[in-house]
Design a protein around this motif. Structure first.
Motif, PDB file in Angstrom:
ATOM      1  N   SER A  19     -14.560 -14.064  25.023  1.00  0.00           N
ATOM      2  CA  SER A  19     -13.993 -14.546  23.758  1.00  0.00           C
ATOM      3  C   SER A  19     -13.081 -13.483  23.170  1.00  0.00           C
ATOM      4  CB  SER A  19     -15.104 -14.849  22.748  1.00  0.00           C
ATOM      5  OG  SER A  19     -15.995 -15.814  23.243  1.00  0.00           O
ATOM      6  N   ILE A  20     -12.011 -13.957  22.563  1.00  0.00           N
ATOM      7  CA  ILE A  20     -11.111 -13.037  21.864  1.00  0.00           C
ATOM      8  C   ILE A  20     -10.876 -13.581  20.464  1.00  0.00           C
ATOM      9  CG2 ILE A  20      -8.842 -11.959  21.788  1.00  0.00           C
ATOM     10  CD1 ILE A  20      -8.704 -12.251  24.817  1.00  0.00           C
ATOM     11  N   ILE A  21     -11.184 -12.772  19.477  1.00  0.00           N
ATOM     12  CA  ILE A  21     -10.983 -13.137  18.079  1.00  0.00           C
ATOM     13  C   ILE A  21      -9.937 -12.189  17.512  1.00  0.00           C
ATOM     14  CG2 ILE A  21     -12.062 -13.358  15.815  1.00  0.00           C
ATOM     15  CD1 ILE A  21     -14.721 -13.826  17.298  1.00  0.00           C
ATOM     16  N   ASN A  22      -8.950 -12.766  16.839  1.00  0.00           N
ATOM     17  CA  ASN A  22      -7.805 -11.990  16.366  1.00  0.00           C
ATOM     18  C   ASN A  22      -7.788 -11.831  14.858  1.00  0.00           C
ATOM     19  OD1 ASN A  22      -6.393 -11.681  18.973  1.00  0.00           O
ATOM     20  ND2 ASN A  22      -6.275 -13.910  18.862  1.00  0.00           N
ATOM     21  N   CYS A  23      -7.112 -10.802  14.425  1.00  0.00           N
ATOM     22  CA  CYS A  23      -7.001 -10.508  13.008  1.00  0.00           C
ATOM     23  C   CYS A  23      -5.673  -9.796  12.766  1.00  0.00           C
ATOM     24  CB  CYS A  23      -8.168  -9.613  12.594  1.00  0.00           C
ATOM     25  SG  CYS A  23      -8.134  -9.023  10.906  1.00  0.00           S
ATOM     26  N   ALA A  24      -4.964 -10.211  11.718  1.00  0.00           N
ATOM     27  CA  ALA A  24      -3.739  -9.531  11.313  1.00  0.00           C
ATOM     28  C   ALA A  24      -3.998  -8.804  10.004  1.00  0.00           C
ATOM     29  CB  ALA A  24      -2.605 -10.535  11.136  1.00  0.00           C
ATOM     30  N   TYR A  25      -3.464  -7.625   9.882  1.00  0.00           N
ATOM     31  CA  TYR A  25      -3.580  -6.911   8.621  1.00  0.00           C
ATOM     32  C   TYR A  25      -2.186  -6.514   8.166  1.00  0.00           C
ATOM     33  CZ  TYR A  25      -3.100  -2.520  11.257  1.00  0.00           C
ATOM     34  OH  TYR A  25      -2.647  -1.505  12.067  1.00  0.00           O
ATOM     35  N   SER A  26      -2.044  -6.294   6.874  1.00  0.00           N
ATOM     36  CA  SER A  26      -0.706  -6.008   6.359  1.00  0.00           C
ATOM     37  C   SER A  26      -0.607  -4.650   5.673  1.00  0.00           C
ATOM     38  CB  SER A  26      -0.265  -7.100   5.388  1.00  0.00           C
ATOM     39  OG  SER A  26      -1.183  -7.210   4.315  1.00  0.00           O
ATOM     40  N   ASN A  27      -1.752  -3.981   5.459  1.00  0.00           N
ATOM     41  CA  ASN A  27      -1.717  -2.704   4.772  1.00  0.00           C
ATOM     42  C   ASN A  27      -1.583  -1.574   5.792  1.00  0.00           C
ATOM     43  OD1 ASN A  27      -2.098  -0.413   3.236  1.00  0.00           O
ATOM     44  ND2 ASN A  27      -3.760  -1.268   2.025  1.00  0.00           N
ATOM     45  N   SER A  28      -0.389  -1.048   5.933  1.00  0.00           N
ATOM     46  CA  SER A  28      -0.145  -0.013   6.925  1.00  0.00           C
ATOM     47  C   SER A  28      -0.870   1.295   6.602  1.00  0.00           C
ATOM     48  CB  SER A  28       1.360   0.251   7.041  1.00  0.00           C
ATOM     49  OG  SER A  28       1.895   0.589   5.779  1.00  0.00           O
ATOM     50  N   ALA A  29      -1.365   1.420   5.375  1.00  0.00           N
ATOM     51  CA  ALA A  29      -2.091   2.637   4.986  1.00  0.00           C
ATOM     52  C   ALA A  29      -3.550   2.622   5.428  1.00  0.00           C
ATOM     53  CB  ALA A  29      -2.018   2.817   3.474  1.00  0.00           C
ATOM     54  N   SER A  30      -4.026   1.471   5.876  1.00  0.00           N
ATOM     55  CA  SER A  30      -5.425   1.378   6.300  1.00  0.00           C
ATOM     56  C   SER A  30      -5.655   2.250   7.521  1.00  0.00           C
ATOM     57  CB  SER A  30      -5.791  -0.066   6.618  1.00  0.00           C
ATOM     58  OG  SER A  30      -5.767  -0.848   5.447  1.00  0.00           O
ATOM     59  N   ASP A  31      -6.754   2.992   7.505  1.00  0.00           N
ATOM     60  CA  ASP A  31      -7.005   3.905   8.612  1.00  0.00           C
ATOM     61  C   ASP A  31      -8.331   3.653   9.310  1.00  0.00           C
ATOM     62  OD1 ASP A  31      -8.003   6.821   6.591  1.00  0.00           O
ATOM     63  OD2 ASP A  31      -8.732   4.756   6.678  1.00  0.00           O
ATOM     64  N   TYR A  32      -9.005   2.602   8.911  1.00  0.00           N
ATOM     65  CA  TYR A  32     -10.316   2.349   9.500  1.00  0.00           C
ATOM     66  C   TYR A  32     -10.574   0.857   9.451  1.00  0.00           C
ATOM     67  CZ  TYR A  32     -15.409   2.629  10.074  1.00  0.00           C
ATOM     68  OH  TYR A  32     -16.700   2.480  10.507  1.00  0.00           O
ATOM     69  N   PHE A  33     -11.039   0.326  10.564  1.00  0.00           N
ATOM     70  CA  PHE A  33     -11.241  -1.108  10.690  1.00  0.00           C
ATOM     71  C   PHE A  33     -12.611  -1.384  11.293  1.00  0.00           C
ATOM     72  CE2 PHE A  33      -6.818  -2.012   9.858  1.00  0.00           C
ATOM     73  CZ  PHE A  33      -6.177  -0.856  10.269  1.00  0.00           C
ATOM     74  N   ILE A  34     -13.206  -2.480  10.839  1.00  0.00           N
ATOM     75  CA  ILE A  34     -14.549  -2.832  11.293  1.00  0.00           C
ATOM     76  C   ILE A  34     -14.587  -4.326  11.608  1.00  0.00           C
ATOM     77  CG2 ILE A  34     -17.022  -2.777  10.737  1.00  0.00           C
ATOM     78  CD1 ILE A  34     -16.357  -0.878   8.435  1.00  0.00           C
ATOM     79  N   TRP A  35     -15.339  -4.669  12.622  1.00  0.00           N
ATOM     80  CA  TRP A  35     -15.671  -6.059  12.882  1.00  0.00           C
ATOM     81  C   TRP A  35     -17.130  -6.293  12.484  1.00  0.00           C
ATOM     82  CZ3 TRP A  35     -12.722 -10.151  13.848  1.00  0.00           C
ATOM     83  CH2 TRP A  35     -11.442  -9.954  14.364  1.00  0.00           C
ATOM     84  N   TYR A  36     -17.328  -7.399  11.739  1.00  0.00           N
ATOM     85  CA  TYR A  36     -18.667  -7.798  11.337  1.00  0.00           C
ATOM     86  C   TYR A  36     -18.981  -9.176  11.897  1.00  0.00           C
ATOM     87  CZ  TYR A  36     -19.131  -4.102   7.819  1.00  0.00           C
ATOM     88  OH  TYR A  36     -19.243  -2.889   7.178  1.00  0.00           O
ATOM     89  N   LYS A  37     -20.254  -9.384  12.154  1.00  0.00           N
ATOM     90  CA  LYS A  37     -20.769 -10.692  12.560  1.00  0.00           C
ATOM     91  C   LYS A  37     -21.656 -11.204  11.441  1.00  0.00           C
ATOM     92  CE  LYS A  37     -23.942 -12.670  16.023  1.00  0.00           C
ATOM     93  NZ  LYS A  37     -24.829 -12.345  17.167  1.00  0.00           N
ATOM     94  N   GLN A  38     -21.473 -12.465  11.080  1.00  0.00           N
ATOM     95  CA  GLN A  38     -22.319 -13.031  10.035  1.00  0.00           C
ATOM     96  C   GLN A  38     -22.949 -14.325  10.529  1.00  0.00           C
ATOM     97  OE1 GLN A  38     -20.408 -14.181   6.332  1.00  0.00           O
ATOM     98  NE2 GLN A  38     -22.296 -13.867   5.183  1.00  0.00           N
ATOM     99  N   GLU A  39     -24.248 -14.290  10.686  1.00  0.00           N
ATOM    100  CA  GLU A  39     -24.988 -15.487  11.052  1.00  0.00           C
ATOM    101  C   GLU A  39     -25.374 -16.235   9.786  1.00  0.00           C
ATOM    102  OE1 GLU A  39     -27.449 -14.531  14.949  1.00  0.00           O
ATOM    103  OE2 GLU A  39     -27.611 -12.895  13.506  1.00  0.00           O
ATOM    104  N   SER A  40     -25.655 -17.504   9.956  1.00  0.00           N
ATOM    105  CA  SER A  40     -25.945 -18.359   8.812  1.00  0.00           C
ATOM    106  C   SER A  40     -27.099 -17.794   7.987  1.00  0.00           C
ATOM    107  CB  SER A  40     -26.296 -19.759   9.309  1.00  0.00           C
ATOM    108  OG  SER A  40     -26.581 -20.615   8.229  1.00  0.00           O
ATOM    109  N   GLY A  41     -26.863 -17.654   6.681  1.00  0.00           N
ATOM    110  CA  GLY A  41     -27.912 -17.192   5.777  1.00  0.00           C
ATOM    111  C   GLY A  41     -28.164 -15.708   5.807  1.00  0.00           C
TER     112      GLY A  41
END
Lengths: 113, 114
Positions: A19-41
């Motif tokens: 699986s591939i999940i994509n994300c676009a960001y627009s703040n070029s100053a951001s220096d740290y990125f995280i992926w989170y998983k959220q299950e129901s509830g």
């Protein structure tokens, strides 16, 4: 304004697929990125992170890729399992030195047996 | 594995009433956060708290919101006069350092304002 967004709201895959999940960001100053998983509830659960001085980082069955040129982040899940079904969020730290997160809207991953 | 605990899991309140959402952060953590998630929307930052004072707050965190650490273990979010648009999942998070590393989220409190 600055934002973090996702291309695909729902991704349906078969068990065993990658699986591939994509994300676009627009703040070029951001220096740290995280992926989170959220299950129901449940609350967001940390999956993997990457700093802006890296292009790729691997974890167990997951890989995050960062393309700063086009401000794009992706999460790859190898051999997807039914237990991977959840909503996946990317998040960025938009201001270095502060500890708040800006989240994207989320992608629902549905894994069929 | 240490957890952030939130109570109640679901709170229903009438518009105009005050609500207090409770959180027990991980015991050795010093940095505390509240986020909210309106149904179907993204998770939004509300406030961060360290050393008994607010470190940062978003524009959402207006005068009707307040946070408190009343004792050594609890961290609370109070909404003084709830509005319908306050209906959301509220997540508490804690961290042992002043960065986004090591963030642990609780399971959330679903607030329904009727």
């Amino acid at each position: 304004g600055e934002s973090v967004g996702l291309h695909l709201p729902t991704l349906s895959v078969q068990e065993g697929d990658n699986s591939i999940i994509n994300c676009a960001y627009s703040n070029s100053a951001s220096d740290y990125f995280i992926w989170y998983k959220q299950e129901s509830g449940k609350g967001p659960q940390f999956i993997i992170d990457i700093r802006s001085n890296m292009d790729k980082r691997q974890g167990q069955r997951v890989t995050v890729l960062l393309n700063k040129t086009v401000k794009h982040l992706s999460l790859q899940i190898a051999a997807t399992q039914p237990g991977d079904s959840a909503v996946y969020f990317c998040a960025e730290n938009p201001s270095s030195g502060y500890s708040t997160l800006t989240f994207g809207k989320g992608t629902m991953l549905l894994v069929s047996p | 594995e240490p957890e952030v605990t939130q109570t109640p899991s679901h709170q229903v309140t009438q518009m105009g009433q005050e609500v207090i959402l409770r959180c027990v952060p991980i015991s050795n953590h010093l940095y505390f956060y509240w986020y909210r998630q309106i149904l179907g929307q993204k998770v939004e930052f509300l406030v961060s708290f360290y050393n008994n004072e607010i470190s940062e707050k978003s524009e959402i965190f207006d005068d009707q919101f307040s946070v408190e650490r009343p004792d050594g273990s609890n961290f609370t979010l109070k909404i003084r006069s709830t509005k319908l648009e306050d209906s959301a999942m509220y997540f508490c998070a804690s961290s042992d350092r002043d960065t986004t590393y090591g963030y642990t989220f609780g399971s959330g409190t679903r607030l329904t304002v009727v």
